[in-house]
Motif scaffolding. Sequence first.
Motif, mmCIF file in Angstrom:
data_model
loop_
_atom_site.group_PDB
_atom_site.id
_atom_site.type_symbol
_atom_site.label_atom_id
_atom_site.label_comp_id
_atom_site.label_asym_id
_atom_site.label_seq_id
_atom_site.Cartn_x
_atom_site.Cartn_y
_atom_site.Cartn_z
ATOM 1 N N UNK A 193 0.774 -0.994 -0.040
ATOM 2 C CA UNK A 193 0.350 0.400 -0.131
ATOM 3 C C UNK A 193 0.857 1.275 0.104
ATOM 4 N N UNK A 194 2.044 1.483 0.838
ATOM 5 C CA UNK A 194 2.960 1.954 0.513
ATOM 6 C C UNK A 194 3.328 2.600 -0.458
ATOM 7 N N UNK A 195 4.551 1.472 -1.181
ATOM 8 C CA UNK A 195 4.435 1.852 -2.616
ATOM 9 C C UNK A 195 3.022 1.935 -3.498
ATOM 10 N N UNK A 196 2.147 1.674 -3.603
ATOM 11 C CA UNK A 196 1.471 2.667 -4.347
ATOM 12 C C UNK A 196 1.516 3.678 -4.068
ATOM 13 N N UNK A 197 1.337 4.045 -2.860
ATOM 14 C CA UNK A 197 0.971 5.886 -3.016
ATOM 15 C C UNK A 197 1.796 6.426 -2.573
ATOM 16 N N UNK A 198 2.942 6.265 -2.185
ATOM 17 C CA UNK A 198 4.397 7.374 -1.610
ATOM 18 C C UNK A 198 4.650 7.362 -2.959
ATOM 19 N N UNK A 199 5.358 9.140 -2.880
ATOM 20 C CA UNK A 199 6.044 9.996 -4.672
ATOM 21 C C UNK A 199 7.161 10.568 -4.031
ATOM 22 N N UNK A 200 7.941 10.692 -4.719
ATOM 23 C CA UNK A 200 9.592 11.465 -4.306
ATOM 24 C C UNK A 200 9.843 10.393 -3.287
ATOM 25 N N UNK A 201 10.130 11.470 -2.674
ATOM 26 C CA UNK A 201 11.542 11.392 -1.295
ATOM 27 C C UNK A 201 11.026 9.673 -0.851
ATOM 28 N N UNK A 202 9.598 9.544 -0.239
ATOM 29 C CA UNK A 202 9.158 8.250 0.333
ATOM 30 C C UNK A 202 8.943 7.073 -1.012
ATOM 31 N N UNK A 203 8.571 7.251 -2.350
ATOM 32 C CA UNK A 203 9.198 5.902 -3.045
ATOM 33 C C UNK A 203 10.014 6.198 -2.931
ATOM 34 N N UNK A 204 11.343 6.559 -2.928
ATOM 35 C CA UNK A 204 13.102 6.600 -3.184
ATOM 36 C C UNK A 204 13.856 5.631 -1.609
ATOM 37 N N UNK A 205 12.511 6.621 -0.407
ATOM 38 C CA UNK A 205 13.534 6.145 0.951
ATOM 39 C C UNK A 205 12.519 4.217 0.573
ATOM 40 N N UNK A 206 10.976 3.999 0.591
ATOM 41 C CA UNK A 206 10.867 2.457 0.555
ATOM 42 C C UNK A 206 11.463 1.805 -0.578
ATOM 43 N N UNK A 207 12.050 2.140 -1.755
ATOM 44 C CA UNK A 207 12.715 1.374 -3.062
ATOM 45 C C UNK A 207 14.047 0.752 -2.239
ATOM 46 N N UNK A 208 14.628 1.704 -1.636
ATOM 47 C CA UNK A 208 15.762 1.433 -0.402
ATOM 48 C C UNK A 208 15.319 0.383 0.766
ATOM 49 N N UNK A 209 14.453 0.748 2.057
ATOM 50 C CA UNK A 209 14.051 -0.509 2.953
ATOM 51 C C UNK A 209 13.188 -1.376 2.791
ATOM 52 N N UNK A 210 12.402 -1.233 1.976
ATOM 53 C CA UNK A 210 11.627 -2.373 1.753
ATOM 54 C C UNK A 210 12.153 -4.255 1.573
ATOM 55 N N UNK A 211 13.318 -4.118 0.856
ATOM 56 C CA UNK A 211 14.249 -5.211 0.354
ATOM 57 C C UNK A 211 14.786 -5.701 1.569
ATOM 58 N N UNK A 212 15.045 -4.588 2.176
ATOM 59 C CA UNK A 212 16.171 -5.046 3.467
ATOM 60 C C UNK A 212 14.609 -5.248 4.537
ATOM 61 N N UNK A 213 13.750 -5.123 4.393
ATOM 62 C CA UNK A 213 12.856 -5.349 5.338
ATOM 63 C C UNK A 213 12.010 -6.881 5.741
ATOM 64 N N UNK A 214 12.478 -7.137 4.339
ATOM 65 C CA UNK A 214 12.009 -8.118 3.647
ATOM 66 C C UNK A 214 12.950 -9.059 3.773
ATOM 67 N N UNK A 215 13.664 -9.153 4.066
ATOM 68 C CA UNK A 215 14.933 -9.607 4.329
ATOM 69 C C UNK A 215 15.141 -10.105 5.630
ATOM 70 N N UNK A 216 15.237 -8.952 6.438
ATOM 71 C CA UNK A 216 15.378 -9.101 7.578
ATOM 72 C C UNK A 216 13.785 -10.057 8.139
ATOM 73 N N UNK A 217 12.949 -10.135 7.617
ATOM 74 C CA UNK A 217 11.985 -10.944 7.520
ATOM 75 C C UNK A 217 12.814 -12.743 7.899
ATOM 76 N N UNK A 218 13.001 -12.741 6.833
ATOM 77 C CA UNK A 218 13.531 -14.087 6.446
ATOM 78 C C UNK A 218 14.500 -14.582 7.131
#
Length: 182
Positions: free
Chosen positions: A78-103
């Motif tokens: 939902x965040x990826x679908x909504x975020x723009x600009x700096x928020x979208x850039x930050x999500x692009x960086x953090x999402x793979x980290x968060x998913x890897x940490x879950x694993x």
Amino acid sequence: MPNALISTAPDFSQPIAVLKHCHDKIRQQLSTLQNLLDHVPQHGSDAQAQQAAHNVMRYFNQSAPHHHADEEHDLLPMLRATATGEDADLLQKLTPEILAEHQQMDRLWLSLNLQLTQIADGAPVQAAPLLSPQDVQQFSAIYSAHMEKEETWIAPMAKRIFNDQQMQQLGAAMQQRRGIPA
């Protein structure tokens, strides 16, 4: 009139508060794991240790997977679908980290769950510890850093950019995942 002496969890109309409440519960369980590291060598798998192990296992076998699914299947998309600009850039960086940490946390949990099962079943203390201090420290460190990242960046972003309808959608998905009627 609500009873001010009883701590209650937020309801699903406040999904970000529910996620924060889950983090608080995780911190309690991590503290219990730390306490078990001191308790078991001195007292063995006594009734107190067995109960503590059961509590930690119940949380990480039932509630934590729901929490991870809330983030992976609802919050982050939902965040990826909504975020723009700096928020979208930050999500692009953090999402793979968060998913890897879950694993990472899931893999570590498999080992800790086996160790805690022995304690919960009342296994006698052997020469080798029933609960690995290294596993507990690693699990706690990853979870703590992970929660800090989500509370610093992800939760505030969701609060800032989600509208009421998105918050309701997130809360409804979280509620349904847990099998709680609307």
